[in-house]
Design an enzyme around this catalytic site. Structure first.
Site, PDB file in Angstrom:
ATOM      1  N   ASN A   9       0.867  -1.179   0.000  1.00  0.00           N
ATOM      2  CA  ASN A   9       0.000   0.000   0.000  1.00  0.00           C
ATOM      3  C   ASN A   9       0.904   1.230   0.000  1.00  0.00           C
ATOM      4  O   ASN A   9       1.522   1.546   1.006  1.00  0.00           O
ATOM      5  CB  ASN A   9      -0.884  -0.031   1.259  1.00  0.00           C
ATOM      6  N   LYS A  11       0.102   4.296  -0.198  1.00  0.00           N
ATOM      7  CA  LYS A  11      -0.512   5.468   0.453  1.00  0.00           C
ATOM      8  C   LYS A  11      -0.282   6.727  -0.414  1.00  0.00           C
ATOM      9  O   LYS A  11      -0.203   6.601  -1.631  1.00  0.00           O
ATOM     10  CB  LYS A  11       0.019   5.608   1.880  1.00  0.00           C
ATOM     11  N   HIS A  94      -9.185   1.102   5.320  1.00  0.00           N
ATOM     12  CA  HIS A  94      -7.891   1.330   5.969  1.00  0.00           C
ATOM     13  C   HIS A  94      -8.078   2.268   7.166  1.00  0.00           C
ATOM     14  O   HIS A  94      -8.881   3.203   7.113  1.00  0.00           O
ATOM     15  CB  HIS A  94      -6.895   1.921   4.968  1.00  0.00           C
ATOM     16  N   GLU A  96      -6.415   4.659   8.190  1.00  0.00           N
ATOM     17  CA  GLU A  96      -6.217   6.088   7.884  1.00  0.00           C
ATOM     18  C   GLU A  96      -7.475   6.681   7.250  1.00  0.00           C
ATOM     19  O   GLU A  96      -7.809   7.844   7.492  1.00  0.00           O
ATOM     20  CB  GLU A  96      -4.983   6.246   6.976  1.00  0.00           C
ATOM     21  N   GLU A 166      -4.883  -4.948  10.686  1.00  0.00           N
ATOM     22  CA  GLU A 166      -3.829  -3.954  10.872  1.00  0.00           C
ATOM     23  C   GLU A 166      -4.064  -3.233  12.199  1.00  0.00           C
ATOM     24  O   GLU A 166      -4.826  -2.249  12.244  1.00  0.00           O
ATOM     25  CB  GLU A 166      -3.851  -2.931   9.725  1.00  0.00           C
ATOM     26  N   GLY A 172       3.123   2.158  10.822  1.00  0.00           N
ATOM     27  CA  GLY A 172       4.078   3.247  10.651  1.00  0.00           C
ATOM     28  C   GLY A 172       4.799   3.623  11.929  1.00  0.00           C
ATOM     29  O   GLY A 172       5.462   4.661  12.002  1.00  0.00           O
ATOM     30  N   SER A 212       4.042  -2.300  10.229  1.00  0.00           N
ATOM     31  CA  SER A 212       5.505  -2.346  10.395  1.00  0.00           C
ATOM     32  C   SER A 212       6.126  -3.688  10.008  1.00  0.00           C
ATOM     33  O   SER A 212       7.081  -4.134  10.646  1.00  0.00           O
ATOM     34  CB  SER A 212       5.891  -1.952  11.830  1.00  0.00           C
TER      35      SER A 212
HETATM   36  P1  13P Z   1       3.473   0.231   7.643  1.00  0.00           P
HETATM   37  O1  13P Z   1       3.975  -1.047   7.020  1.00  0.00           O
HETATM   38  O2  13P Z   1       4.190   1.451   7.168  1.00  0.00           O
HETATM   39  O3  13P Z   1       3.388   0.130   9.139  1.00  0.00           O
HETATM   40  O4  13P Z   1       1.952   0.426   7.136  1.00  0.00           O
HETATM   41  C1  13P Z   1       1.072  -0.643   7.191  1.00  0.00           C
HETATM   42  C2  13P Z   1      -0.159  -0.264   6.462  1.00  0.00           C
HETATM   43  O5  13P Z   1      -0.885   0.624   6.886  1.00  0.00           O
HETATM   44  C3  13P Z   1      -0.460  -0.954   5.212  1.00  0.00           C
HETATM   45  O6  13P Z   1      -1.745  -0.669   4.773  1.00  0.00           O
END
Ligand code: 13P
Length: 249
Positions: A9, A11, A94, A96, A166, A172, A212
């Site tokens: 992803n 983003k 997601h 976010e 997740e 992140g 992560s």
């Molecule tokens: P990270 O791997 O940067 O922690 O992000 C995970 C994520 O949100 C994938 O959709």
């Protein structure tokens, strides 16, 4: 048999030049077998990505879409727009999107239905926040997200559903759920699906872990019996790291 999947992803990262460079780097990586590899660039680069990867086994997927077929929804993209550029899979829910764009369980249920109507695959994301885990509400929160977002579907629709657990506190942050925490939650999710939809649906649904995941920890997480792959954020922006993760499965 459920599929092993590693999806990146991207983003809101990578301008046109960076997108082209990352796709070019991914294209030079060796072949992979036994795992479906997907990348989700930002929407304005989907069309380029599909064309550039037309000879590759890497599938291009969307990061989001609107639930309506079309209309006055400034800034949004629809299922048929995605499909018109060759994208047949989309990430929905997601954390976010839930946190920064107020996506509710109800809106997500509608988005899922629209995707299913279009025969699109859905990579459905969910996961608890840190306070939920500290208060030991994580199973309850995840169950609610799944019930509200997905459990209106008929069993037959589950063939195009991929789950991505997740935990928000691991996204992140550099902090990963331990392989045991991931396995515990994935086993809980699978048993919940078995209760509602039966063993065949539960056995066949791929449950990805995200938060992560890095080359250094991927293998241990992926070795757990109910972890069928990963949804990768930061590490998917580097072709070497992403492929090291793909190779860890
Ligand atoms: P990270 O791997 O940067 O922690 O992000 C995970 C994520 O949100 C994938 O959709």
């Amino acid at each position: 048999m459920r599929k092993k999947i590693v999806a990146g992803n991207w983003k809101m990262n990578n301008n046109k030049t960076e997108t082209e460079a990352l796709i070019a780097a991914l294209s030079t990586k060796g072949s992979f077998s036994g795992v479906a590899v997907k990348i989700a660039p930002t929407s304005i680069h989907l069309s380029h990505a599909v064309e550039a990867l037309s000879d590759s086994a890497i599938e291009v997927i969307g990061q989001n879409m609107h639930q309506a077929e079309n209309g006055a929804y400034t800034g949004e993209i629809s299922a048929s727009m995605l499909q018109s550029v060759g994208v047949n899979s989309v990430i929905l829910g997601h954390s976010e999107r839930r946190a920064y764009f107020n996506e509710t369980d109800e809106a997500l249920a509608e988005k899922v239905s629209t995707a299913v109507t279009h025969d699109m695959e859905v990579v459905f994301c969910f996961g608890e926040e840190l306070e939920d885990r500290k208060a030991e509400r994580h199973f309850e929160v995840v169950e609610r997200q799944l019930r509200k977002g997905l459990f209106h579907l008929e069993a037959a629709a589950w063939k195009t559903i991929v789950l991505a657990y997740e935990p928000v506190w691991a996204i992140g942050t550099g902090e990963t759920a331990s392989p045991e925490q991931a396995q515990e939650m994935h086993a809980f999710i699978r048993s919940l699906i078995e209760k509602v939809y039966g063993e065949a649906v539960a056995d066949n649904v791929s449950i990805l872990y995200g938060g992560s995941v890095k080359p250094a920890n991927a293998q241990e997480i992926f070795s757990k019996p109910d972890v069928d792959g990963g949804l990768i954020g930061g590490a998917a922006l580097n072709a070497d790291d992403f492929f090291a993760i793909v190779q860890s499965i």
